[in-house]
Design an enzyme around this catalytic site. Sequence first.
Site, PDB file in Angstrom:
ATOM      1  CB  CYS A  92      -0.771  -0.083   1.215  1.00 21.56           C
ATOM      2  SG  CYS A  92      -1.997   1.628   1.540  1.00 21.56           S
ATOM      3  CB  CYS A 204      -2.204   3.577  -5.779  1.00 22.05           C
ATOM      4  SG  CYS A 204      -3.682   2.852  -5.044  1.00 22.05           S
TER       5      CYS A 204
END
EC number: 5.1.1.3
Length: 283
Positions: A92, A204
């Site tokens: 993440c 991302c």
Amino acid sequence: MPMKPLDGETTSTEKLSPVLRPTVLIFDSGVGGLSVYNEIRTLLPDLHYLYAFDNVAFPYGEKSEAFIVERVLDIVTAVTGLYPLALVVIACNSASTVTLPALRARFAFPVVGVVPAIKPAARLTRNGIVGLLATRGTVKRPYTHELVARFAGECKTEMLGSGELVDIAEAKLHGQPVAIEEVRRILQPWLRMAEPPDTVVLGCTHFPLISEELQQVLPQGTRLIDSGAAIARRTVWLLENESPEVLSADDNMALCLEITEQTVQLIPVLQRYGFKTLKKLAL
């Protein structure tokens, strides 16, 4: 949690020993980390994998740094109560930019984070314009700007922050169709440019899940770059050099913070990724 050996094939005289493997935890706020897991599993198909996602606090992109650090520490600590871990991957970007020092200070096992692939993008760009597509939080953080200054100082870097694309990627994995026109609307700041980025960093881990849709909207020939393969290579190197002593014979398992109707819908998807069960992780 007791460890359950995998059933081996039987011979006429005895049952074969179960396969013992190091346990690797992949963590993300949502399902984006599955893109990183896929890269790691390609190189290391025989590990014991846990995939944990924080579906209670998802998404992390707009959360405060203090919240993210405390939350991720609590989750990784809870997982260590179930299994001795050989390595953790924080798949993440929002969490990686703020949690790695705290995690490495608390735990002895290696912790691998996600770094936007700015450096390779700067090498590959043909027109000298690099795009960084990430969450708004990642785009704003000083860490990201330091990466750009360090590795892409000679390039023009166009940053675009979007939380909507994260939701679109999550919805796609839940079986919902992707609205291409919505993707086009989000990317308008680049599409309106006389000379848009020719190389786009997917900052991302959710975004590789919608790479096909992004390619449909971006100008033909635009390169998309993410960190998944580099993380996988780093994981291989660390496990080869760490030689973890505690091994598991259990099946791969997914962990979430709350079992909801939406997470139940994910079970077939998780099974396709090789996770036999989905369980609630108690903090």
